[in-house]
Design a protein around this motif. Structure first.
Motif, PDB file in Angstrom:
ATOM      1  N   PRO A  55       0.727  -1.353   0.105  1.00 56.43           N
ATOM      2  CA  PRO A  55      -0.118   0.077  -0.147  1.00 56.43           C
ATOM      3  C   PRO A  55       0.782   1.269   0.025  1.00 56.43           C
ATOM      4  N   GLU A  56       2.125   0.973  -0.080  1.00 56.33           N
ATOM      5  CA  GLU A  56       3.038   2.464   0.260  1.00 56.33           C
ATOM      6  C   GLU A  56       2.838   3.059  -1.222  1.00 56.33           C
ATOM      7  N   HIS A  57       2.574   2.295  -2.318  1.00 56.48           N
ATOM      8  CA  HIS A  57       2.777   2.904  -3.633  1.00 56.48           C
ATOM      9  C   HIS A  57       1.666   2.427  -4.402  1.00 56.48           C
ATOM     10  N   THR A  58       1.243   3.175  -5.629  1.00 56.77           N
ATOM     11  CA  THR A  58       0.347   2.982  -6.385  1.00 56.77           C
ATOM     12  C   THR A  58       1.083   2.352  -7.796  1.00 56.77           C
ATOM     13  N   TYR A  59       0.060   2.108  -8.903  1.00 59.65           N
ATOM     14  CA  TYR A  59       0.594   1.669 -10.043  1.00 59.65           C
ATOM     15  C   TYR A  59       1.374   2.777 -10.793  1.00 59.65           C
ATOM     16  N   LYS A  60       1.077   4.094 -10.550  1.00 61.85           N
ATOM     17  CA  LYS A  60       1.900   5.241 -11.075  1.00 61.85           C
ATOM     18  C   LYS A  60       3.398   5.130 -10.790  1.00 61.85           C
ATOM     19  N   HIS A  61       3.538   4.728  -9.439  1.00 57.92           N
ATOM     20  CA  HIS A  61       5.077   4.502  -9.222  1.00 57.92           C
ATOM     21  C   HIS A  61       5.651   3.315  -9.776  1.00 57.92           C
ATOM     22  N   THR A  62       4.917   2.244  -9.933  1.00 61.51           N
ATOM     23  CA  THR A  62       5.494   1.221 -10.335  1.00 61.51           C
ATOM     24  C   THR A  62       5.782   1.322 -11.928  1.00 61.51           C
ATOM     25  N   PHE A  63       4.936   2.194 -12.607  1.00 55.38           N
ATOM     26  CA  PHE A  63       5.059   2.376 -14.209  1.00 55.38           C
ATOM     27  C   PHE A  63       6.470   3.556 -14.366  1.00 55.38           C
ATOM     28  N   GLU A  64       6.290   4.156 -13.066  1.00 55.89           N
ATOM     29  CA  GLU A  64       7.474   5.067 -13.389  1.00 55.89           C
ATOM     30  C   GLU A  64       9.051   4.410 -13.140  1.00 55.89           C
ATOM     31  N   PHE A  65       8.751   3.195 -12.702  1.00 52.88           N
ATOM     32  CA  PHE A  65      10.184   2.419 -12.497  1.00 52.88           C
ATOM     33  C   PHE A  65      10.261   1.372 -13.661  1.00 52.88           C
ATOM     34  N   VAL A  66       9.152   0.593 -13.947  1.00 55.93           N
ATOM     35  CA  VAL A  66       9.265  -0.302 -14.649  1.00 55.93           C
ATOM     36  C   VAL A  66       9.270   0.038 -16.257  1.00 55.93           C
ATOM     37  N   TYR A  67       8.803   1.070 -16.864  1.00 56.37           N
ATOM     38  CA  TYR A  67       8.941   1.491 -17.962  1.00 56.37           C
ATOM     39  C   TYR A  67      10.097   2.107 -18.369  1.00 56.37           C
ATOM     40  N   PRO A  68      10.767   2.925 -17.846  1.00 57.15           N
ATOM     41  CA  PRO A  68      12.129   3.189 -18.068  1.00 57.15           C
ATOM     42  C   PRO A  68      13.091   2.065 -17.929  1.00 57.15           C
ATOM     43  N   LEU A  69      12.892   1.261 -17.120  1.00 65.20           N
ATOM     44  CA  LEU A  69      13.929   0.252 -16.925  1.00 65.20           C
ATOM     45  C   LEU A  69      13.718  -0.597 -18.247  1.00 65.20           C
ATOM     46  N   TYR A  70      12.527  -0.855 -18.676  1.00 69.34           N
ATOM     47  CA  TYR A  70      12.232  -1.605 -19.873  1.00 69.34           C
ATOM     48  C   TYR A  70      13.027  -1.014 -21.138  1.00 69.34           C
ATOM     49  N   ILE A  71      12.831   0.293 -21.062  1.00 69.24           N
ATOM     50  CA  ILE A  71      13.690   1.164 -22.165  1.00 69.24           C
ATOM     51  C   ILE A  71      14.894   0.995 -22.205  1.00 69.24           C
ATOM     52  N   ASN A  72      15.404   1.179 -21.056  1.00 70.03           N
ATOM     53  CA  ASN A  72      16.947   0.767 -20.917  1.00 70.03           C
ATOM     54  C   ASN A  72      17.511  -0.347 -21.486  1.00 70.03           C
ATOM     55  N   GLN A  73      16.753  -1.377 -20.998  1.00 72.77           N
ATOM     56  CA  GLN A  73      17.014  -2.961 -21.441  1.00 72.77           C
ATOM     57  C   GLN A  73      17.202  -3.084 -23.175  1.00 72.77           C
ATOM     58  N   VAL A  74      15.986  -2.390 -23.568  1.00 70.95           N
ATOM     59  CA  VAL A  74      15.739  -2.519 -24.919  1.00 70.95           C
ATOM     60  C   VAL A  74      16.915  -1.863 -25.893  1.00 70.95           C
ATOM     61  N   GLN A  75      17.150  -0.750 -25.131  1.00 72.91           N
ATOM     62  CA  GLN A  75      18.266   0.052 -25.875  1.00 72.91           C
ATOM     63  C   GLN A  75      19.682  -0.594 -25.953  1.00 72.91           C
ATOM     64  N   LYS A  76      20.064  -1.599 -25.083  1.00 71.34           N
ATOM     65  CA  LYS A  76      21.199  -2.305 -25.104  1.00 71.34           C
ATOM     66  C   LYS A  76      21.182  -3.450 -25.972  1.00 71.34           C
ATOM     67  N   MET A  77      20.171  -3.685 -26.640  1.00 70.85           N
ATOM     68  CA  MET A  77      19.901  -4.835 -27.553  1.00 70.85           C
ATOM     69  C   MET A  77      20.038  -4.467 -29.013  1.00 70.85           C
ATOM     70  N   ALA A  78      20.537  -5.366 -29.797  1.00 73.18           N
ATOM     71  CA  ALA A  78      20.779  -5.185 -31.216  1.00 73.18           C
ATOM     72  C   ALA A  78      19.291  -5.277 -31.823  1.00 73.18           C
ATOM     73  N   ASN A  79      18.505  -6.065 -31.166  1.00 71.57           N
ATOM     74  CA  ASN A  79      17.388  -6.445 -32.121  1.00 71.57           C
ATOM     75  C   ASN A  79      16.271  -6.303 -31.039  1.00 71.57           C
ATOM     76  N   ASP A  80      15.343  -5.326 -31.091  1.00 72.14           N
ATOM     77  CA  ASP A  80      14.318  -5.136 -29.885  1.00 72.14           C
ATOM     78  C   ASP A  80      13.343  -6.309 -29.915  1.00 72.14           C
ATOM     79  N   LYS A  81      13.131  -7.276 -30.682  1.00 77.09           N
ATOM     80  CA  LYS A  81      12.450  -8.482 -30.810  1.00 77.09           C
ATOM     81  C   LYS A  81      12.903  -9.570 -30.052  1.00 77.09           C
ATOM     82  N   ASP A  82      14.089  -9.327 -29.668  1.00 73.35           N
ATOM     83  CA  ASP A  82      14.733 -10.484 -28.623  1.00 73.35           C
ATOM     84  C   ASP A  82      14.307 -10.309 -27.579  1.00 73.35           C
ATOM     85  N   ILE A  83      13.497  -9.390 -26.878  1.00 77.61           N
ATOM     86  CA  ILE A  83      13.185  -9.200 -25.751  1.00 77.61           C
ATOM     87  C   ILE A  83      11.581  -9.778 -25.569  1.00 77.61           C
TER      88      ILE A  83
END
Length: 298
Positions: free
Chosen positions: A117-145
């Motif tokens: 209950p300390e956080h809501t979905y907004k906080h979750t997306f504020e972390f998960v979305y940029p982390l996902y983008i960060n992982q994709v940017q390291k990859m040669a093919n974004d379809k490998d994720i």
């Protein structure tokens, strides 16, 4: 025919009163959440002998990356763990992820996303979305994720795919959902007929933690209840569900909605299986694991 292992585990859940947690409300529920968080949620120590495990931090939240110690494929799983948006990752998750690494020789990113209950979905997306983008940017093919998740993490995985589409970010190569929580309102009338067979979850408890996660926002928003988002334009989806899981009612509903939208979902429903059964070691779990591995090897 249901395996003896599955029957035995469900009996154990019944004897230890596993379902009682999801019957709590108010202060009792919050105390139960706090107590569960005192347990060890780190990868088992012996994993470090067989895997390359790194704990990292981004935007003040931690995440793990695990991979084989030697040869690895280009495949990268972005795994969102379940726990009703209130519980941390468990040993069952870690063992399941270890089996995936062994079978696929892949890398897996596991966000330890902020919880209610300390956080809501907004906080979750504020972390998960940029982390996902960060992982994709390291990859040669974004379809490998591959975006993958179980239970609440399965709902979050589909919600993340919706958000990527909104942000005009390319979809992952595949989306795999295990016992996903697709509608946090749980207003599907078919749930009542299934609940007596579910020794794991209760409707009342999930509704309460869903409200905590929503933080007062509309529970039918597609970022909270992703079955209500438009499915067209998302990556291919494979979904695993057991018939003794109250969440199966909405998975069946999703299938109807997908058909109405002209979208094909590779749906696997296993008779008499409990919530999150692919994470365990029943014969039926191993069958589901084989389907997952073969799907990702295609």
């Amino acid at each position: 025919m249901e395996s003896y292992q599955s029957k035995g585990f469900k009996l154990l859940l019944r004897l230890v009163g596993r379902k009682r947690f999801w019957m709590k409300s108010g202060e009792a529920l919050r105390k139960g959440i706090a107590k569960r968080r005192l347990l060890n949620h780190e990868p088992p120590n012996h994993f470090y002998k067989k895997l390359n495990i790194e704990k990292k931090c981004m935007n003040d939240y931690n995440y793990y990356e695990i991979r084989p110690t030697h040869v690895s494929s280009s495949m990268h799983l972005f795994y969102l763990h379940g726990g009703g948006y209130v519980h941390k990752i468990t040993s069952f998750h870690w063992k399941f992820l270890r089996r995936l690494v062994d079978a696929l020789q892949c890398t897996i990113t596991i966000p330890l996303y902020p919880l209610a209950p300390e956080h809501t979905y907004k906080h979750t997306f504020e972390f998960v979305y940029p982390l996902y983008i960060n992982q994709v940017q390291k990859m040669a093919n974004d379809k490998d994720i591959v975006i993958m998740g179980d239970s609440a993490g399965g709902g979050l995985a589909l919600a993340l795919a919706h958000y990527l589409k909104e942000m005009n970010v390319p979809q992952p190569g595949h989306i795999i959902l295990i016992s996903p929580w697709l509608d946090i309102s749980l207003n599907n009338p078919e749930i009542a007929d299934i609940e007596p067979y579910d020794f794991f979850l209760t409707k009342s408890g999930l509704i309460e933690v869903g409200r905590l996660y929503a933080g007062g926002d509309d529970p039918l928003s597609h970022l909270l209840s992703p079955m209500y988002g438009e499915l067209q334009g998302l990556s291919d989806i494979t979904l695993f569900m057991g018939s003794h899981d109250i969440l199966v009612a909405d998975s069946r509903k999703l299938m109807v909605m997908a058909e109405e939208q002209g979208v094909l979902i590779d749906y696997h429903e296993y008779p008499n299986m409990m919530h999150d059964f692919p994470l365990f070691m029943f014969p039926e779990s191993k069958m589901a694991m084989d389907v997952i591995v073969n799907k990702l090897r295609e």
